[in-house]
Design an enzyme around this catalytic site. Structure first.
Site, PDB file in Angstrom:
ATOM      1  N   LYS A 171      -5.667 -10.288  -9.570  1.00  0.00           N
ATOM      2  CA  LYS A 171      -5.150  -9.106 -10.292  1.00  0.00           C
ATOM      3  C   LYS A 171      -3.669  -9.280 -10.631  1.00  0.00           C
ATOM      4  O   LYS A 171      -3.248  -9.064 -11.761  1.00  0.00           O
ATOM      5  CB  LYS A 171      -5.312  -7.826  -9.448  1.00  0.00           C
ATOM      6  CG  LYS A 171      -6.736  -7.522  -9.035  1.00  0.00           C
ATOM      7  CD  LYS A 171      -6.805  -6.258  -8.209  1.00  0.00           C
ATOM      8  CE  LYS A 171      -6.067  -6.284  -6.883  1.00  0.00           C
ATOM      9  NZ  LYS A 171      -6.587  -7.285  -5.913  1.00  0.00           N
TER      10      LYS A 171
ATOM     11  N   ARG B  92      -6.632   2.813  -4.469  1.00  0.00           N
ATOM     12  CA  ARG B  92      -7.347   1.917  -3.578  1.00  0.00           C
ATOM     13  C   ARG B  92      -8.483   2.626  -2.844  1.00  0.00           C
ATOM     14  O   ARG B  92      -9.205   2.002  -2.078  1.00  0.00           O
ATOM     15  CB  ARG B  92      -6.378   1.346  -2.559  1.00  0.00           C
ATOM     16  CG  ARG B  92      -6.321  -0.177  -2.578  1.00  0.00           C
ATOM     17  CD  ARG B  92      -5.253  -0.590  -1.617  1.00  0.00           C
ATOM     18  NE  ARG B  92      -5.247  -1.986  -1.324  1.00  0.00           N
ATOM     19  CZ  ARG B  92      -4.531  -2.889  -1.998  1.00  0.00           C
ATOM     20  NH1 ARG B  92      -3.826  -2.537  -3.043  1.00  0.00           N
ATOM     21  NH2 ARG B  92      -4.544  -4.149  -1.623  1.00  0.00           N
TER      22      ARG B  92
ATOM     23  N   ARG C 152      -8.621  -7.128   5.523  1.00  0.00           N
ATOM     24  CA  ARG C 152      -8.436  -6.594   4.164  1.00  0.00           C
ATOM     25  C   ARG C 152      -9.738  -6.596   3.382  1.00  0.00           C
ATOM     26  O   ARG C 152      -9.993  -5.707   2.585  1.00  0.00           O
ATOM     27  CB  ARG C 152      -7.366  -7.397   3.430  1.00  0.00           C
ATOM     28  CG  ARG C 152      -5.981  -6.907   3.791  1.00  0.00           C
ATOM     29  CD  ARG C 152      -4.957  -7.980   3.666  1.00  0.00           C
ATOM     30  NE  ARG C 152      -4.704  -8.349   2.304  1.00  0.00           N
ATOM     31  CZ  ARG C 152      -4.312  -9.568   1.930  1.00  0.00           C
ATOM     32  NH1 ARG C 152      -4.167 -10.516   2.820  1.00  0.00           N
ATOM     33  NH2 ARG C 152      -4.069  -9.814   0.678  1.00  0.00           N
TER      34      ARG C 152
ATOM     35  N   ARG D  12      -2.579 -19.007  -1.142  1.00  0.00           N
ATOM     36  CA  ARG D  12      -1.563 -18.297  -1.937  1.00  0.00           C
ATOM     37  C   ARG D  12      -0.156 -18.524  -1.384  1.00  0.00           C
ATOM     38  O   ARG D  12       0.064 -18.464  -0.174  1.00  0.00           O
ATOM     39  CB  ARG D  12      -1.878 -16.795  -1.945  1.00  0.00           C
ATOM     40  CG  ARG D  12      -0.770 -15.978  -2.615  1.00  0.00           C
ATOM     41  CD  ARG D  12      -1.237 -14.628  -3.089  1.00  0.00           C
ATOM     42  NE  ARG D  12      -1.643 -13.741  -2.018  1.00  0.00           N
ATOM     43  CZ  ARG D  12      -2.199 -12.551  -2.216  1.00  0.00           C
ATOM     44  NH1 ARG D  12      -2.428 -12.126  -3.448  1.00  0.00           N
ATOM     45  NH2 ARG D  12      -2.548 -11.791  -1.201  1.00  0.00           N
TER      46      ARG D  12
ATOM     47  N   ARG E  51       2.694 -15.097   2.438  1.00  0.00           N
ATOM     48  CA  ARG E  51       2.762 -13.686   2.841  1.00  0.00           C
ATOM     49  C   ARG E  51       2.230 -13.517   4.258  1.00  0.00           C
ATOM     50  O   ARG E  51       1.234 -14.132   4.627  1.00  0.00           O
ATOM     51  CB  ARG E  51       1.925 -12.824   1.873  1.00  0.00           C
ATOM     52  CG  ARG E  51       2.696 -12.419   0.640  1.00  0.00           C
ATOM     53  CD  ARG E  51       1.828 -11.759  -0.404  1.00  0.00           C
ATOM     54  NE  ARG E  51       0.887 -10.766   0.105  1.00  0.00           N
ATOM     55  CZ  ARG E  51       0.096 -10.045  -0.673  1.00  0.00           C
ATOM     56  NH1 ARG E  51       0.158 -10.179  -1.996  1.00  0.00           N
ATOM     57  NH2 ARG E  51      -0.737  -9.183  -0.163  1.00  0.00           N
TER      58      ARG E  51
END
Ligand code: ADP
Ligand code: ADP
Length: 216
Positions: free
Chosen positions: A13, A88, A171, A127, A160
């Site tokens: 996203k 969300r 998550r 990531r 992160r």
């Protein structure tokens, strides 16, 4: 154009939002990024949000709603915006409606990025993000630049804290429980545009452009 991007963590996203928002000249509003900036600066909001973000839990509704409410009223958001990471859950979706109505605006489309679970885990584990410019990379699919090449920009590549294995697992659970029901919600309201997010970055970008092109 006013858009919401929906999809599991790691779906791409943020990557697509950066490109599209640039092209359309509208702000890319990522609630995750606003929260991470607040945490980095140790603001009262950041201090309150930190444990939730690190553990992969949703930050309490009132905090996030206030952030979005303030951000949508900034000057650069008058003629359009791209919301990434909000709403969300249904509670947030129900709160967004009166908020944009109050601003005399309306939501054009909700783009849902469909990506298989195992691909999402691969993307999140590789990531990497630049601390200086917030650009997102992937060790395999979109490698970060050589530190020497970005010395002038002082890029600082890091992972992160919520991209740890435990937090990723949590998550994904939070996503299925809280966020996935929004797909049906926006389908019913006729706003949903589904884009396959599984191909390479440029391919997803073309699919997104085509899907929205038909609707502009
Ligand atoms: P990703 O897309 O990789 O899941 P985000 O950057 O969108 O990551 O969000 C990171 C974290 O910030 C979330 O796990 C959550 O803790 C918090 N967060 C972001 N947006 C919201 C939101 N709308 N409501 C509650 N918490 C949020
Ligand atoms: P989200 O905002 O949905 O959490 P990101 O845009 O941060 O997702 O992407 C997650 C990771 O996957 C990043 O490392 C990014 O470089 C990489 N990525 C994004 N889109 C693709 C894609 N289509 N193919 C392969 N990797 C991708």
């Amino acid at each position: 154009m006013r858009l919401v991007f929906l999809g599991p963590p790691g779906a791409g996203k943020g990557t697509q939002a950066t490109r599209l928002a640039n092209e359309l000249g509208i702000p890319h509003i990522s609630t995750g990024e606003i929260l991470r900036a607040a945490i980095a600066r140790s603001t009262p909001t950041g201090i309150e949000a930190k444990a939730y973000v690190d553990g992969g839990e949703l930050v309490p509704f009132a905090i996030v709603l206030r952030l979005v409410e303030d951000r949508l009223q900034e000057d650069d958001a008058r003629d359009g915006w791209l919301l990434d990471g909000f709403p969300r859950n249904l509670e947030q979706a129900h709160a967004l409606e009166p908020l944009i109505e109050k601003l005399g605006q309306n939501l054009d489309h909700v783009v849902f990025f469909e990506v298989a679970d195992d691909e999402v885990v691969r993307r999140l584990s590789g990531r990497r993000v630049c601390k200086t410019c917030s650009e997102t990379f992937h060790l395999e699919f979109s490698p970060p630049p050589d530190p020497q090449d970005c010395a002038p920009r002082q890029c600082e590549i890091f992972q992160r804290s919520d991209d740890s294995e435990d937090s990723i697992r949590n998550r994904l659970e939070v996503y299925s429980r809280e966020t996935d029901p929004l797909v049906g919600h926006y389908q019913e309201s006729g706003l949903l545009v589904t884009v396959s997010g599984s191909g390479p970055i440029d391919e997803v970008e073309s699919a997104l452009r085509e899907a929205l092109g038909h609707r502009r």
